[in-house]
Design a protein around this motif. Sequence first.
Motif, PDB file in Angstrom:
ATOM      1  N   GLU A 337       0.834  -1.210   0.000  1.00  0.00           N
ATOM      2  CA  GLU A 337       0.000   0.000   0.000  1.00  0.00           C
ATOM      3  C   GLU A 337       0.867   1.257   0.000  1.00  0.00           C
ATOM      4  N   ASP A 338       1.926   1.217   0.804  1.00  0.00           N
ATOM      5  CA  ASP A 338       2.847   2.358   0.856  1.00  0.00           C
ATOM      6  C   ASP A 338       3.507   2.603  -0.488  1.00  0.00           C
ATOM      7  N   ASN A 339       3.784   1.499  -1.176  1.00  0.00           N
ATOM      8  CA  ASN A 339       4.444   1.639  -2.477  1.00  0.00           C
ATOM      9  C   ASN A 339       3.497   2.222  -3.524  1.00  0.00           C
ATOM     10  N   LEU A 340       2.209   1.935  -3.365  1.00  0.00           N
ATOM     11  CA  LEU A 340       1.227   2.558  -4.257  1.00  0.00           C
ATOM     12  C   LEU A 340       1.226   4.072  -4.046  1.00  0.00           C
ATOM     13  N   VAL A 341       1.311   4.472  -2.767  1.00  0.00           N
ATOM     14  CA  VAL A 341       1.352   5.905  -2.450  1.00  0.00           C
ATOM     15  C   VAL A 341       2.639   6.527  -3.009  1.00  0.00           C
ATOM     16  N   LEU A 342       3.745   5.758  -2.860  1.00  0.00           N
ATOM     17  CA  LEU A 342       5.024   6.241  -3.393  1.00  0.00           C
ATOM     18  C   LEU A 342       4.931   6.428  -4.914  1.00  0.00           C
ATOM     19  N   ARG A 380      11.619  -2.184  -2.237  1.00  0.00           N
ATOM     20  CA  ARG A 380      11.218  -1.714  -0.919  1.00  0.00           C
ATOM     21  C   ARG A 380      10.479  -2.814  -0.165  1.00  0.00           C
ATOM     22  N   GLY A 381      11.011  -3.156   1.015  1.00  0.00           N
ATOM     23  CA  GLY A 381      10.373  -4.127   1.895  1.00  0.00           C
ATOM     24  C   GLY A 381      10.146  -3.507   3.259  1.00  0.00           C
ATOM     25  N   GLU A 382       9.763  -4.379   4.211  1.00  0.00           N
ATOM     26  CA  GLU A 382       9.452  -3.851   5.546  1.00  0.00           C
ATOM     27  C   GLU A 382      10.657  -3.177   6.199  1.00  0.00           C
ATOM     28  N   GLN A 383      11.829  -3.789   5.965  1.00  0.00           N
ATOM     29  CA  GLN A 383      13.053  -3.226   6.568  1.00  0.00           C
ATOM     30  C   GLN A 383      13.296  -1.801   6.097  1.00  0.00           C
ATOM     31  N   GLU A 384      13.233  -1.637   4.777  1.00  0.00           N
ATOM     32  CA  GLU A 384      13.459  -0.306   4.203  1.00  0.00           C
ATOM     33  C   GLU A 384      12.399   0.661   4.693  1.00  0.00           C
ATOM     34  N   GLN A 385      11.183   0.127   4.759  1.00  0.00           N
ATOM     35  CA  GLN A 385      10.073   0.983   5.191  1.00  0.00           C
ATOM     36  C   GLN A 385      10.333   1.491   6.619  1.00  0.00           C
ATOM     37  N   ALA A 386      10.754   0.575   7.482  1.00  0.00           N
ATOM     38  CA  ALA A 386      11.007   0.939   8.880  1.00  0.00           C
ATOM     39  C   ALA A 386      12.119   1.983   8.982  1.00  0.00           C
ATOM     40  N   ARG A 387      13.123   1.870   8.117  1.00  0.00           N
ATOM     41  CA  ARG A 387      14.258   2.795   8.176  1.00  0.00           C
ATOM     42  C   ARG A 387      14.055   4.038   7.318  1.00  0.00           C
ATOM     43  N   GLY A 388      12.931   4.093   6.607  1.00  0.00           N
ATOM     44  CA  GLY A 388      12.642   5.265   5.771  1.00  0.00           C
ATOM     45  C   GLY A 388      13.578   5.399   4.584  1.00  0.00           C
ATOM     46  N   VAL A 389      14.025   4.251   4.030  1.00  0.00           N
ATOM     47  CA  VAL A 389      14.938   4.316   2.872  1.00  0.00           C
ATOM     48  C   VAL A 389      14.377   3.506   1.691  1.00  0.00           C
ATOM     49  N   TYR A 390      15.018   3.731   0.559  1.00  0.00           N
ATOM     50  CA  TYR A 390      14.604   3.076  -0.697  1.00  0.00           C
ATOM     51  C   TYR A 390      15.845   2.510  -1.356  1.00  0.00           C
ATOM     52  N   ARG A 391      15.756   1.286  -1.867  1.00  0.00           N
ATOM     53  CA  ARG A 391      16.914   0.705  -2.582  1.00  0.00           C
ATOM     54  C   ARG A 391      16.718   0.922  -4.082  1.00  0.00           C
ATOM     55  N   GLY A 398      23.542  -3.984 -12.115  1.00  0.00           N
ATOM     56  CA  GLY A 398      23.160  -4.675 -10.887  1.00  0.00           C
ATOM     57  C   GLY A 398      23.509  -3.915  -9.612  1.00  0.00           C
ATOM     58  N   SER A 399      24.104  -2.713  -9.728  1.00  0.00           N
ATOM     59  CA  SER A 399      24.510  -1.970  -8.533  1.00  0.00           C
ATOM     60  C   SER A 399      23.285  -1.428  -7.789  1.00  0.00           C
ATOM     61  N   GLU A 400      23.437  -1.280  -6.471  1.00  0.00           N
ATOM     62  CA  GLU A 400      22.327  -0.783  -5.653  1.00  0.00           C
ATOM     63  C   GLU A 400      22.791   0.353  -4.758  1.00  0.00           C
ATOM     64  N   ARG A 401      21.863   1.302  -4.522  1.00  0.00           N
ATOM     65  CA  ARG A 401      22.146   2.394  -3.579  1.00  0.00           C
ATOM     66  C   ARG A 401      20.973   2.512  -2.635  1.00  0.00           C
ATOM     67  N   GLU A 402      21.239   2.897  -1.398  1.00  0.00           N
ATOM     68  CA  GLU A 402      20.156   3.162  -0.453  1.00  0.00           C
ATOM     69  C   GLU A 402      19.979   4.668  -0.326  1.00  0.00           C
ATOM     70  N   LEU A 403      18.749   5.125  -0.545  1.00  0.00           N
ATOM     71  CA  LEU A 403      18.523   6.572  -0.568  1.00  0.00           C
ATOM     72  C   LEU A 403      17.310   6.928   0.270  1.00  0.00           C
ATOM     73  N   ASP A 404      17.293   8.166   0.807  1.00  0.00           N
ATOM     74  CA  ASP A 404      16.041   8.619   1.417  1.00  0.00           C
ATOM     75  C   ASP A 404      15.174   9.232   0.311  1.00  0.00           C
TER      76      ASP A 404
END
Length: 414
Positions: A337-342, A380-391, A398-404
Amino acid sequence: MASPVLAPLQGMTDLAAPEVFLWQRIEDAFREVLARYGFTEIRTPVLERIEVFARAIGAETDVVQKEMYAFEDRGGRRVALRPEGTAGAIRYAAGAGATEARIFYLGPMFRAERPQAGRRRQFHQLGIEALGPPSPAADAECVALQAHLLDAIGLDGFTLRVNTRGAAGDAEAVAAGLRAALAPLADGLCADCARRRDRNVLRVLDCKQPGCRTLVQSLPPVTRFMAEPSRAYLAEVQRLLRRLEIYAVEDPLLVRGLDYYRHTIWEIAHPALGAQDALSGGGRYAIDLAGRTVEGVGFAMGLERLVMALQARGVEPADPAADRRIWIVSAGDAVREDNLVLAQALRRRGIPCSLDLAGRSLKAQMRAAGRAAVRRVVLRGEQEQARGVYRLKDMRDGSERELDLPALIEALTG
Ligand code: AMP
């Protein structure tokens, strides 16, 4: 075999992605160029009283006689689906009492012809009408606009032929002159042309039969039978075209099918199209409708054929948003649901994005993102959601970054 109900009627096609991307690109380019010339769009009804076409195009023409989808509506009126766009545009102008206007139309036309490559029963035309009295400058500008439109969509290699139908007063002398010139050759004409010689002699000039084609080569050009001002008009159009750096081949056998043409007529063809190589045709006209005469110059261009010519040149349809599109992948149901809002927030900031709304697995979501060939995925999963970040994952390396959120938006819009 699938039921025929699931397919469009013969000679008609569905137009969907990816093909439709090419159509949209062409239409956008056209609108942009037309605005530079001061043309505004007109959207007339697809269905009109049959007289609009019979009177504007000519009751004797093939289009009106054989090719119209005509029927009685519920009120018993004879109506038809438009086979071309000029008649409706002229009805509009005549109704509004407009004698000077710059309008264009873009939409479907219908002709009950035998379908073949480049010949559909529903096809699309872009047409323009520059209403106003005869003027070589207006005709030259109209041809130049057409060349500009082709240029704008990246289509080169077309050929442009011009000729003249002369002023209204020339028609009789031209017909008489051609009849006389054909008299000693009459035995060589096909059966259709033998009839046309009396009723519509100009059409002998563009007969497709090989015998007639050879024979008409030896005829004097139609301009020979016209009064001097008509010849001078064409020469002036040609002079202006050269100044505009447009080179048109003068073709004395070019006639165009319809009766309403006066002075300049032209056709553009493309060798990539095969047998149906006409991309567009145009000319100056004077059309009488319900006691009003509308004069102008215009052309109509077939969009299916433009697309065919572009594809023959190797142009592929491409989603204009493909490069910027991202896919939001939800790891676990709690974040959906949060991702729909995002997604909604990103779209509002101009970022094209997609996400799964059917509760599919992580793997299935990644596959969908792969199929869409997106360059970037937001995981985005529960962990990212809890920390307020996005991968943010780059699908190419294939590289990944974590961002607010602000950094994510910056990365996606930058
Ligand atoms: P016309 O109104 O016949 O002069 O046609 C103008 C342009 O529309 C042609 O040069 C073609 O590009 C296109 N066109 C005409 N008829 C068809 C058709 N049946 N199917 C596809 N394109 C057509």
